[in-house]
Design an enzyme around this catalytic site. Structure first.
Site, PDB file in Angstrom:
ATOM      1  CG  ASN A   9      46.392  44.803  50.121  1.00  0.00           C
ATOM      2  OD1 ASN A   9      47.653  44.492  49.694  1.00  0.00           O
ATOM      3  ND2 ASN A   9      45.599  44.212  51.005  1.00  0.00           N
ATOM      4  CE  LYS A  11      43.793  42.351  48.633  1.00  0.00           C
ATOM      5  NZ  LYS A  11      42.328  41.657  48.729  1.00  0.00           N
ATOM      6  CG  HIS A  97      44.413  41.858  54.434  1.00  0.00           C
ATOM      7  ND1 HIS A  97      43.741  40.712  53.939  1.00  0.00           N
ATOM      8  CD2 HIS A  97      43.817  43.007  53.757  1.00  0.00           C
ATOM      9  CE1 HIS A  97      42.799  41.338  52.897  1.00  0.00           C
ATOM     10  NE2 HIS A  97      43.078  42.710  52.822  1.00  0.00           N
ATOM     11  CD  GLU A  99      43.073  38.793  50.562  1.00  0.00           C
ATOM     12  OE1 GLU A  99      44.327  39.304  50.163  1.00  0.00           O
ATOM     13  OE2 GLU A  99      42.222  39.191  50.198  1.00  0.00           O
ATOM     14  CD  GLU A 184      40.485  45.457  54.276  1.00  0.00           C
ATOM     15  OE1 GLU A 184      40.188  46.441  53.395  1.00  0.00           O
ATOM     16  OE2 GLU A 184      40.855  44.431  54.155  1.00  0.00           O
ATOM     17  N   GLY A 190      37.409  41.320  47.469  1.00  0.00           N
ATOM     18  CA  GLY A 190      37.762  40.462  46.409  1.00  0.00           C
ATOM     19  C   GLY A 190      36.499  40.068  45.651  1.00  0.00           C
ATOM     20  CB  SER A 230      34.200  45.346  46.475  1.00  0.00           C
ATOM     21  OG  SER A 230      34.501  43.589  46.493  1.00  0.00           O
ATOM     22  N   GLY A 251      41.933  46.962  47.139  1.00  0.00           N
ATOM     23  CA  GLY A 251      42.557  45.799  46.695  1.00  0.00           C
ATOM     24  C   GLY A 251      42.558  46.018  44.915  1.00  0.00           C
TER      25      GLY A 251
HETATM   26  P1  PGA Z   1      39.155  44.209  47.080  1.00  0.00           P
HETATM   27  O1  PGA Z   1      40.370  44.037  48.583  1.00  0.00           O
HETATM   28  O2  PGA Z   1      39.283  46.184  47.178  1.00  0.00           O
HETATM   29  O3  PGA Z   1      39.818  43.731  45.976  1.00  0.00           O
HETATM   30  O4  PGA Z   1      37.918  43.846  47.716  1.00  0.00           O
HETATM   31  C1  PGA Z   1      40.316  45.048  49.550  1.00  0.00           C
HETATM   32  C2  PGA Z   1      41.468  44.630  50.474  1.00  0.00           C
HETATM   33  O5  PGA Z   1      41.505  43.208  50.703  1.00  0.00           O
HETATM   34  O6  PGA Z   1      41.902  45.219  51.244  1.00  0.00           O
END
Ligand code: PGA
Length: 268
Positions: A9, A11, A97, A99, A184, A190, A230, A251
Site C-alpha cells: 500500500n 499510500k 483502511h 486511514e 491492521e 506507520g 509495521s 505500507g
Molecule cells: P505500515 O502501514 O506498514 O507503514 O505500518 C501498513 C498499512 O497501513 O497498511
C-alpha cells in the site's frame, strides 16, 4: 492451502516516474518467484502507469487501488468509480483502511496519526464499498482493527468482531470465502510498532471464527486474512509463519524494492 497475498500500500507516495521505477525493480527482483501472490496498490494517479508497466513486461504481480467510491458515475468531485479502476486493470481494492475510517473524526485530530479519521469511512460505507468492488469484479481487501484506546480498554475482540461482521453483511457465503481481510491494529500502522506474532495470529483466528459463524466453515477456510502494521523484512517471516496469517498489507516497507521483495519472499 491458502496462497499468501503480500500487498504494498504505497499510500500517498510516488510520482508516476518513481512508481514505474519501483514497479520495474520489483518485476526484476521477483521474476520467477511463485511462492506467493504479490500486489501493488499505488495512488490513483500512478495506477495507469504501474498497470501498463506490469502488463508490458508480462508480470504476474497484481494491480490494486487504495479506495473506491460507491457510485458508478455522477457528480462526485474527486471520487473514483469502480469501473474506472477495472478499466486500468485493477483486480483488488483496499476498503476501510484505518486511514480512511472515521472513528476519530474531530478537527483536533488533524495532522496527528488519527488524521486517518478525516475521510469518514464507517462500517456501513465499508460494507457498501466491498459490495461495489465485488460487483465490478474486484476483490476487496477489507481492513479492520482496534485503536490503542480500544486495546487498552480490553475492547480489541469486540471491535474487530463488529467490524468484520458489519463488513460482510449481505455478501453470499461462497463469495466471502474468496475475499481478503486485513487485520491492521491502528496503533501499529506507520508507528514502527508491530503487534507481536502470536497476538496478531490470535486476532486473525478470531476474525476467521467470525467468518465461520457468518458464512460457514468453507468460507472461513478459504478467506485470506492479512496482517498489516509495521511489517518489515526482519519481522515478516515470523508473522507470515502464523497459522491464521495469510499474507501482509505493507505500507512503509513497500516503498523500496529490496524491502518489499524480501517480505514477499518471506511469505513462501
Ligand atoms: P505500515 O502501514 O506498514 O507503514 O505500518 C501498513 C498499512 O497501513 O497498511
Amino acid at each position: 492451502m491458502r496462497r499468501p497475498l503480500v500487498a504494498g500500500n504505497w499510500k500517498m507516495n510516488k510520482t508516476t516516474g518513481d512508481a514505474v521505477a519501483l514497479t520495474s525493480g520489483l518485476i526484476t527482483e521477483l521474476a520467477g518467484f511463485t511462492g506467493a501472490d504479490a500486489l501493488l496498490c499505488p495512488p490513483f494517479t500512478a495506477l495507469a502507469a504501474v498497470g501498463e508497466t506490469l502488463r508490458s513486461q508480462g508480470s504476474a504481480i497484481a494491480l490494486g487501488a487504495q479506495d473506491l467510491f460507491i457510485q458508478d458515475s455522477g457528480a462526485f468531485t474527486g471520487m473514483v468509480a469502480p469501473g474506472m479502476l477495472t478499466d486500468l486493470g485493477c483486480t483488488y481494492v483496499i476498503v476501510g483502511h484505518s486511514e480512511r475510517r472515521g472513528r476519530f473524526g474531530t478537527i483536533e485530530d488533524w495532522m496527528t496519526p488519527e488524521v486517518l479519521a478525516l475521510f469518514g469511512d464507517s462500517d456501513a460505507t465499508v460494507n457498501a464499498k466491498a459490495k461495489k468492488a465485488l460487483a465490478a469484479g474486484m476483490t476487496p481487501i477489507i481492513c479492520f482493527g482496534e485503536t490503542i484506546g480500544e486495546r487498552k480498554a480490553g475492547q480489541t475482540d469486540t471491535v474487530c468482531e463488529a467490524q468484520v461482521r458489519a463488513a460482510l453483511a449481505g455478501i453470499d457465503n461462497a463469495t466471502i470465502g474468496q475475499l481478503v481481510l486485513a487485520y491492521e491494529p491502528v496503533w501499529a500502522i506507520g508507528t514502527g510498532e508491530t503487534c507481536d506474532a502470536p497476538e496478531a495470529n490470535r486476532v486473525c483466528g478470531l476474525a476467521r471464527s467470525v467468518v465461520a459463524s457468518v458464512a460457514g466453515q468453507a468460507a472461513a477456510d478459504g478467506i485470506r486474512i492479512q496482517y498489516g502494521g509495521s511489517v518489515k523484512p526482519d519481522n515478516a517471516a515470523e508473522l507470515l509463519g502464523q497459522e491464521h496469517i495469510d499474507g501482509a498489507l505493507v505500507g512503509g516497507a513497500s516503498l523500496k524494492v529490496d524491502s518489499f521483495a524480501a517480505i514477499v519472499r518471506a511469505a513462501r
